[in-house]
Design a protein around this motif. Structure first.
Motif, PDB file in Angstrom:
ATOM      1  N   VAL A 186       0.864  -1.183   0.000  1.00 40.25           N
ATOM      2  CA  VAL A 186       0.000   0.000   0.000  1.00 40.25           C
ATOM      3  C   VAL A 186       0.894   1.224   0.000  1.00 40.25           C
ATOM      4  O   VAL A 186       1.812   1.337   0.823  1.00 40.25           O
ATOM      5  CB  VAL A 186      -0.936   0.011   1.225  1.00 40.25           C
ATOM      6  CG1 VAL A 186      -1.727   1.318   1.295  1.00 40.25           C
ATOM      7  CG2 VAL A 186      -1.880  -1.185   1.180  1.00 40.25           C
ATOM      8  N   ARG A 187       0.640   2.147  -0.923  1.00 36.08           N
ATOM      9  CA  ARG A 187       1.475   3.333  -1.063  1.00 36.08           C
ATOM     10  C   ARG A 187       0.778   4.563  -0.521  1.00 36.08           C
ATOM     11  O   ARG A 187      -0.384   4.830  -0.872  1.00 36.08           O
ATOM     12  CB  ARG A 187       1.854   3.541  -2.545  1.00 36.08           C
ATOM     13  CG  ARG A 187       2.849   2.492  -3.043  1.00 36.08           C
ATOM     14  CD  ARG A 187       3.014   2.494  -4.545  1.00 36.08           C
ATOM     15  NE  ARG A 187       4.096   1.593  -4.955  1.00 36.08           N
ATOM     16  CZ  ARG A 187       3.976   0.273  -5.027  1.00 36.08           C
ATOM     17  NH1 ARG A 187       2.820  -0.302  -4.729  1.00 36.08           N
ATOM     18  NH2 ARG A 187       5.001  -0.477  -5.387  1.00 36.08           N
ATOM     19  N   ASP A 188       1.481   5.279   0.344  1.00 36.79           N
ATOM     20  CA  ASP A 188       0.994   6.536   0.926  1.00 36.79           C
ATOM     21  C   ASP A 188      -0.336   6.377   1.644  1.00 36.79           C
ATOM     22  O   ASP A 188      -1.108   7.340   1.772  1.00 36.79           O
ATOM     23  CB  ASP A 188       0.872   7.614  -0.157  1.00 36.79           C
ATOM     24  CG  ASP A 188       2.207   7.920  -0.829  1.00 36.79           C
ATOM     25  OD1 ASP A 188       3.236   7.897  -0.117  1.00 36.79           O
ATOM     26  OD2 ASP A 188       2.227   8.156  -2.047  1.00 36.79           O
ATOM     27  N   GLY A 189      -0.621   5.195   2.100  1.00 38.18           N
ATOM     28  CA  GLY A 189      -1.802   4.987   2.933  1.00 38.18           C
ATOM     29  C   GLY A 189      -3.124   4.999   2.198  1.00 38.18           C
ATOM     30  O   GLY A 189      -4.175   5.117   2.846  1.00 38.18           O
ATOM     31  N   ARG A 190      -3.124   4.866   0.865  1.00 36.76           N
ATOM     32  CA  ARG A 190      -4.376   4.906   0.103  1.00 36.76           C
ATOM     33  C   ARG A 190      -4.442   3.728  -0.866  1.00 36.76           C
ATOM     34  O   ARG A 190      -3.415   3.289  -1.397  1.00 36.76           O
ATOM     35  CB  ARG A 190      -4.532   6.213  -0.667  1.00 36.76           C
ATOM     36  CG  ARG A 190      -4.574   7.457   0.213  1.00 36.76           C
ATOM     37  CD  ARG A 190      -5.041   8.675  -0.560  1.00 36.76           C
ATOM     38  NE  ARG A 190      -6.447   8.567  -0.926  1.00 36.76           N
ATOM     39  CZ  ARG A 190      -7.446   8.912  -0.111  1.00 36.76           C
ATOM     40  NH1 ARG A 190      -7.190   9.378   1.099  1.00 36.76           N
ATOM     41  NH2 ARG A 190      -8.704   8.799  -0.511  1.00 36.76           N
ATOM     42  N   VAL A 191      -5.662   3.240  -1.079  1.00 31.44           N
ATOM     43  CA  VAL A 191      -5.921   2.154  -2.028  1.00 31.44           C
ATOM     44  C   VAL A 191      -6.955   2.647  -3.029  1.00 31.44           C
ATOM     45  O   VAL A 191      -7.987   3.195  -2.647  1.00 31.44           O
ATOM     46  CB  VAL A 191      -6.455   0.892  -1.304  1.00 31.44           C
ATOM     47  CG1 VAL A 191      -6.866  -0.168  -2.321  1.00 31.44           C
ATOM     48  CG2 VAL A 191      -5.415   0.347  -0.340  1.00 31.44           C
ATOM     49  N   ARG A 192      -6.662   2.443  -4.324  1.00 28.26           N
ATOM     50  CA  ARG A 192      -7.587   2.846  -5.387  1.00 28.26           C
ATOM     51  C   ARG A 192      -7.642   1.741  -6.426  1.00 28.26           C
ATOM     52  O   ARG A 192      -6.603   1.212  -6.835  1.00 28.26           O
ATOM     53  CB  ARG A 192      -7.134   4.160  -6.030  1.00 28.26           C
ATOM     54  CG  ARG A 192      -8.071   4.686  -7.132  1.00 28.26           C
ATOM     55  CD  ARG A 192      -7.607   6.054  -7.596  1.00 28.26           C
ATOM     56  NE  ARG A 192      -8.371   6.568  -8.714  1.00 28.26           N
ATOM     57  CZ  ARG A 192      -9.540   7.207  -8.607  1.00 28.26           C
ATOM     58  NH1 ARG A 192     -10.066   7.390  -7.403  1.00 28.26           N
ATOM     59  NH2 ARG A 192     -10.164   7.670  -9.663  1.00 28.26           N
ATOM     60  N   CYS A 193      -8.850   1.397  -6.845  1.00 19.72           N
ATOM     61  CA  CYS A 193      -9.001   0.269  -7.758  1.00 19.72           C
ATOM     62  C   CYS A 193      -8.615   0.650  -9.176  1.00 19.72           C
ATOM     63  O   CYS A 193      -8.530   1.823  -9.539  1.00 19.72           O
ATOM     64  CB  CYS A 193     -10.439  -0.257  -7.720  1.00 19.72           C
ATOM     65  SG  CYS A 193     -11.652   0.811  -8.512  1.00 19.72           S
ATOM     66  N   ARG A 194      -8.372  -0.354 -10.003  1.00 23.10           N
ATOM     67  CA  ARG A 194      -8.185  -0.177 -11.445  1.00 23.10           C
ATOM     68  C   ARG A 194      -9.424  -0.742 -12.161  1.00 23.10           C
ATOM     69  O   ARG A 194     -10.120  -0.027 -12.870  1.00 23.10           O
ATOM     70  CB  ARG A 194      -6.922  -0.894 -11.918  1.00 23.10           C
ATOM     71  CG  ARG A 194      -6.702  -0.864 -13.430  1.00 23.10           C
ATOM     72  CD  ARG A 194      -6.236   0.507 -13.924  1.00 23.10           C
ATOM     73  NE  ARG A 194      -4.945   0.857 -13.405  1.00 23.10           N
ATOM     74  CZ  ARG A 194      -3.777   0.522 -13.940  1.00 23.10           C
ATOM     75  NH1 ARG A 194      -3.747  -0.213 -15.058  1.00 23.10           N
ATOM     76  NH2 ARG A 194      -2.639   0.899 -13.406  1.00 23.10           N
ATOM     77  N   ALA A 195      -9.689  -2.031 -11.969  1.00 25.95           N
ATOM     78  CA  ALA A 195     -10.913  -2.648 -12.477  1.00 25.95           C
ATOM     79  C   ALA A 195     -11.926  -2.664 -11.333  1.00 25.95           C
ATOM     80  O   ALA A 195     -11.701  -3.340 -10.316  1.00 25.95           O
ATOM     81  CB  ALA A 195     -10.638  -4.065 -12.974  1.00 25.95           C
ATOM     82  N   PHE A 196     -13.017  -1.918 -11.479  1.00 22.58           N
ATOM     83  CA  PHE A 196     -14.003  -1.869 -10.396  1.00 22.58           C
ATOM     84  C   PHE A 196     -14.574  -3.264 -10.174  1.00 22.58           C
ATOM     85  O   PHE A 196     -14.928  -3.961 -11.124  1.00 22.58           O
ATOM     86  CB  PHE A 196     -15.129  -0.893 -10.734  1.00 22.58           C
ATOM     87  CG  PHE A 196     -16.065  -0.647  -9.578  1.00 22.58           C
ATOM     88  CD1 PHE A 196     -15.707   0.216  -8.557  1.00 22.58           C
ATOM     89  CD2 PHE A 196     -17.288  -1.296  -9.505  1.00 22.58           C
ATOM     90  CE1 PHE A 196     -16.562   0.435  -7.477  1.00 22.58           C
ATOM     91  CE2 PHE A 196     -18.145  -1.084  -8.440  1.00 22.58           C
ATOM     92  CZ  PHE A 196     -17.785  -0.211  -7.416  1.00 22.58           C
ATOM     93  N   PRO A 197     -14.642  -3.714  -8.915  1.00 22.49           N
ATOM     94  CA  PRO A 197     -15.089  -5.088  -8.652  1.00 22.49           C
ATOM     95  C   PRO A 197     -16.555  -5.289  -9.024  1.00 22.49           C
ATOM     96  O   PRO A 197     -17.347  -4.344  -9.069  1.00 22.49           O
ATOM     97  CB  PRO A 197     -14.872  -5.240  -7.140  1.00 22.49           C
ATOM     98  CG  PRO A 197     -14.900  -3.844  -6.607  1.00 22.49           C
ATOM     99  CD  PRO A 197     -14.282  -2.992  -7.677  1.00 22.49           C
TER     100      PRO A 197
END
Length: 341
Positions: free
Chosen positions: A230-241
């Motif tokens: 995890v980078r800089d404390g944030r998670v962001r999707c690429r392919a929406f589940p």
């Protein structure tokens, strides 16, 4: 313009294929750019065969109508959550496993909801107590300064585990399948709390954000048991589940959630569909032997609330019992769920 039927990614045929690779780009308002990509999730675990049946090669459990197929595919194309409502035992949860199995999307991430469930439960868990205990133990075996340095940043990931929702939103090339089961059992705030995460496709882990200047990259565990960065404390999707939210219709949801979802109402199954359920789980012989129980089940369903798993229990047990014990056992196992207490 595609021919009628050719646009369907999920076909409900039960045969695995790579049709998900034909899914066109997301609409601009549902396009996410999280990264870098992480490894795909694991293959389906034992929960999928349990849901789809040991004899799924003989008959697919979920035989969707044309309308159901169109709604499921609309959710796939639009990258929107699918809200599935209906009575208990109509196959709401099974739908998530059917889509994951056919489109080869791996293990279904399951988040069962109860009255105490919060958004953070689905995103991640941080075991601050275990971390403090380990720091205190280290203080007795090393210098206090060494213990403070060790507890500051470099090991915090050992105490963070992403939940089902948090894992589903990791940046992957293919969408994960997330089942948020029985959302209507939740506290009144949870549906509203979900809005921003499902709309933005991202979330923050404050415990890691605070350390971003000292530890910009931290390894944490996922719901699958794997390690991801995890980078800089944030998670962001690429392919929406592919998110399936199920509800037994025990409460109404806020309009803000409803407009962000594609809605599918599952009606009561007919004789053919119930026979397919039995065949998938118990085999063709049991389905033929239990045909009269299926007919009785359907007749009672017109005036009583029953669930398909009651029918499966009855046919499994009575397949070995002779009349009149067989009929008595079936009546004992298939009792109305809406009877007065």
């Amino acid at each position: 313009m595609t021919e009628s039927g050719e646009w369907l990614i999920y076909r409900g045929a039960g045969e695995p294929h790579d049709g998900i690779d034909r899914l066109p780009p997301a609409p601009p308002w549902r396009d996410f750019d999280g990264g870098p990509l992480v490894a795909p999730g694991p293959e389906a675990d034992s929960s999928t065969p349990r849901r789809l049946g040991a004899f799924q090669h003989m008959a697919e459990l979920h035989r969707p109508s044309a309308e159901e197929l169109e709604i499921v595919n609309a959710a796939l194309y639009l990258r929107r959550p699918l809200l599935v409502t209906g009575s208990p035992g109509t196959g709401k949860s099974t739908l998530a496993h059917a889509v994951a199995h056919e489109l080869r999307l791996g293990r279904v991430l399951r988040w069962p909801v109860v009255s105490r469930t919060t958004l953070t439960d689905g995103l991640y868990r941080y075991d601050a107590i275990a971390r403090l205990q380990d720091v205190q133990i280290a203080a007795h075996t090393a210098g206090a300064g060494d213990a403070r340095r060790r507890g500051a940043a470099d090991d915090i990931g050992s105490y963070i585990r992403l939940g089902p929702l948090g894992t589903a939103l990791l940046p992957t090339a293919r969408p994960r399948v997330l089942l948020i089961d029985e959302l209507d059992k939740s506290d009144i705030d949870l549906p509203n709390d979900l809005l921003n995460v499902l709309e933005e496709g991202e979330y923050a882990i404050p415990e890691l954000e605070r350390l971003a200047d000292r530890a910009g990259e931290v390894e944490v565990l996922t719901d699958d048991g794997a390690k991801v960065t995890v980078r800089d404390g944030r998670v962001r999707c690429r392919a929406f589940p592919f998110v399936v939210l199920t509800s037994n219709g025990e409460r109404d949801f806020p309009a803000a959630l409803l407009r962000r979802c594609i809605h599918l109402e599952l009606g009561q199954p007919d004789h053919q569909r119930l026979a397919t359920v039995v065949r998938a789980h118990l085999g063709d012989e049991a389905a033929r032997a239990g045909d009269d129980l299926i007919a009785r089940f359907l007749d009672r369903s017109r005036s009583e609330t029953l669930a398909a798993d009651q029918l499966l229990n009855a046919i499994y047990l009575t397949h070995q019992a002779a009349p009149p014990t067989r009929d008595r056992l079936a009546d004992l196992l298939i009792q109305r769920l809406d009877r007065p207490r």
